[in-house]
Motif scaffolding. Structure first.
Motif, PDB file in Angstrom:
ATOM      1  N   ILE A  25      36.685  26.048  40.693  1.00 16.16           N
ATOM      2  CA  ILE A  25      35.614  26.965  41.108  1.00 16.16           C
ATOM      3  C   ILE A  25      36.130  28.398  41.201  1.00 16.16           C
ATOM      4  O   ILE A  25      35.455  29.344  40.777  1.00 16.16           O
ATOM      5  CB  ILE A  25      35.010  26.510  42.449  1.00 16.16           C
ATOM      6  N   GLY A  26      37.329  28.569  41.753  1.00 17.63           N
ATOM      7  CA  GLY A  26      37.900  29.910  41.870  1.00 17.63           C
ATOM      8  C   GLY A  26      38.076  30.571  40.519  1.00 17.63           C
ATOM      9  O   GLY A  26      37.803  31.764  40.348  1.00 17.63           O
ATOM     10  N   ASN A  27      38.515  29.792  39.523  1.00 16.93           N
ATOM     11  CA  ASN A  27      38.694  30.348  38.180  1.00 16.93           C
ATOM     12  C   ASN A  27      37.360  30.625  37.496  1.00 16.93           C
ATOM     13  O   ASN A  27      37.256  31.567  36.707  1.00 16.93           O
ATOM     14  CB  ASN A  27      39.547  29.403  37.336  1.00 16.93           C
ATOM     15  N   VAL A  28      36.340  29.812  37.798  1.00 19.23           N
ATOM     16  CA  VAL A  28      35.011  30.082  37.246  1.00 19.23           C
ATOM     17  C   VAL A  28      34.482  31.410  37.787  1.00 19.23           C
ATOM     18  O   VAL A  28      33.910  32.217  37.045  1.00 19.23           O
ATOM     19  CB  VAL A  28      34.038  28.934  37.581  1.00 19.23           C
ATOM     20  N   PHE A  29      34.680  31.639  39.089  1.00 18.73           N
ATOM     21  CA  PHE A  29      34.296  32.926  39.658  1.00 18.73           C
ATOM     22  C   PHE A  29      35.060  34.066  38.985  1.00 18.73           C
ATOM     23  O   PHE A  29      34.503  35.138  38.725  1.00 18.73           O
ATOM     24  CB  PHE A  29      34.561  32.957  41.170  1.00 18.73           C
ATOM     25  N   ALA A  44      30.501  42.491  39.411  1.00 15.28           N
ATOM     26  CA  ALA A  44      31.810  41.971  39.003  1.00 15.28           C
ATOM     27  C   ALA A  44      32.773  41.898  40.177  1.00 15.28           C
ATOM     28  O   ALA A  44      33.583  40.962  40.283  1.00 15.28           O
ATOM     29  CB  ALA A  44      32.405  42.857  37.905  1.00 15.28           C
ATOM     30  N   TRP A  45      32.688  42.876  41.075  1.00 18.53           N
ATOM     31  CA  TRP A  45      33.651  42.964  42.174  1.00 18.53           C
ATOM     32  C   TRP A  45      33.440  41.917  43.260  1.00 18.53           C
ATOM     33  O   TRP A  45      34.384  41.177  43.589  1.00 18.53           O
ATOM     34  CB  TRP A  45      33.657  44.379  42.742  1.00 18.53           C
ATOM     35  N   PRO A  46      32.254  41.787  43.872  1.00 18.71           N
ATOM     36  CA  PRO A  46      32.107  40.760  44.909  1.00 18.71           C
ATOM     37  C   PRO A  46      32.272  39.343  44.387  1.00 18.71           C
ATOM     38  O   PRO A  46      32.819  38.480  45.093  1.00 18.71           O
ATOM     39  CB  PRO A  46      30.683  41.001  45.452  1.00 18.71           C
ATOM     40  N   ILE A  47      31.833  39.077  43.150  1.00 18.20           N
ATOM     41  CA  ILE A  47      32.021  37.743  42.569  1.00 18.20           C
ATOM     42  C   ILE A  47      33.515  37.447  42.428  1.00 18.20           C
ATOM     43  O   ILE A  47      33.989  36.348  42.747  1.00 18.20           O
ATOM     44  CB  ILE A  47      31.334  37.647  41.192  1.00 18.20           C
ATOM     45  N   SER A 191      44.113  26.641  35.978  1.00 22.53           N
ATOM     46  CA  SER A 191      44.443  28.069  35.973  1.00 22.53           C
ATOM     47  C   SER A 191      45.122  28.468  34.671  1.00 22.53           C
ATOM     48  O   SER A 191      44.868  29.541  34.119  1.00 22.53           O
ATOM     49  CB  SER A 191      45.340  28.418  37.164  1.00 22.53           C
ATOM     50  N   ALA A 192      45.994  27.594  34.147  1.00 25.41           N
ATOM     51  CA  ALA A 192      46.651  27.885  32.873  1.00 25.41           C
ATOM     52  C   ALA A 192      45.628  27.949  31.745  1.00 25.41           C
ATOM     53  O   ALA A 192      45.676  28.849  30.894  1.00 25.41           O
ATOM     54  CB  ALA A 192      47.705  26.819  32.570  1.00 25.41           C
ATOM     55  N   ALA A 193      44.699  26.989  31.743  1.00 26.29           N
ATOM     56  CA  ALA A 193      43.654  26.988  30.716  1.00 26.29           C
ATOM     57  C   ALA A 193      42.786  28.231  30.832  1.00 26.29           C
ATOM     58  O   ALA A 193      42.426  28.852  29.826  1.00 26.29           O
ATOM     59  CB  ALA A 193      42.794  25.729  30.849  1.00 26.29           C
TER      60      ALA A 193
END
Length: 231
Positions: A25-29, A44-47, A191-193
């Motif tokens: 989820i963190g990487n999707v954000f 872009a910033w708050p997301i 995260s690598a992907a």
């Protein structure tokens, strides 16, 4: 508390390895933030800040208990710095949006950095690496040298994005090139992907901003009184 507990503990198994949903989820954000940033939208910033908060817990695996149990202090620390720099970027782009800085209603005017600004970036890079590497090594970070570059390079790229410098995309590509092998070795597979996807996306973003910079420069030259450039 049920939702928070789920977010901290929920996992999915990919290729026989346990992966946390909060890493995904963190990487999707993060990717959503990059897409919005390419379009020069304030959101872009708050997301991105939401993604930073989640990924901070992921890279302190020994503290927040991840399947990897590996502490990447540079990766975790950069989320904190990202958050701080993002506050500046959010403020700057919001101000630009209110004052109509960009003639196409974007939140920033893309442009190449000046020689003086590039010298500033280089100086920040040297000082940042000189401070980050020994600090991360002393803390016991796994892979302190690449971890230091990812930390410092990411901060420079984020600052460059806030200022609207086209070069920030190139810095991100250099960060991704180091981040992919480091994260694969640490078994942070999502995260690598995502770093690999970021690298391709940054090439696209670079071309997009470069074209926009050329178009807006021509508009500025033809009607300079209609554009207010905020320093």
């Amino acid at each position: 508390m049920g939702t928070l507990r789920w977010l901290l503990d929920a996992q999915v198994h990919i290729g026989g390895s346990a992966v946390l949903w909060r890493e995904i989820i963190g990487n999707v954000f993060g990717l959503a933030s990059a897409l919005l940033g390419m379009r020069r939208l304030v959101w872009a910033w708050p997301i991105g800040m939401l993604g930073n908060a989640l990924l901070f817990t992921v890279f302190l695996g020994g503290v927040f208990v991840t399947p990897q149990a590996v502490d990447l202090y540079g990766q975790a620390g950069r989320q904190v710095f990202f958050f701080a720099v993002s506050v500046y970027g959010w403020w700057r782009w919001s101000r630009n949006r209110r004052t109509g800085t960009a003639p196409d209603a974007g939140a920033v005017v893309p442009r190449w950095a000046t020689n003086r600004e590039r010298a500033l970036l280089l100086g920040m890079l040297v000082v940042g690496m000189a401070l980050a590497y020994p600090a991360l090594k002393a803390l016991g970070s796994w892979g302190p040298l690449p971890d230091a570059w990812i930390l410092v390079g990411s901060l420079l790229a984020t600052y460059g994005m806030a200022r609207g410098w086209v070069e920030f995309w190139l810095i991100w590509i250099a960060v991704d090139a180091v981040g992919v092998p480091l994260l694969l070795q640490g078994r942070f597979y999502p995260s690598a992907a995502m770093y690999g996807v970021y690298g391709l996306f940054c090439a696209w973003g670079f071309v997009s901003w470069l074209r926009t910079a050329r178009v807006l420069r021509r508009r500025t030259e033809s009607a300079p009184s209609h554009v207010e450039v905020v320093a």
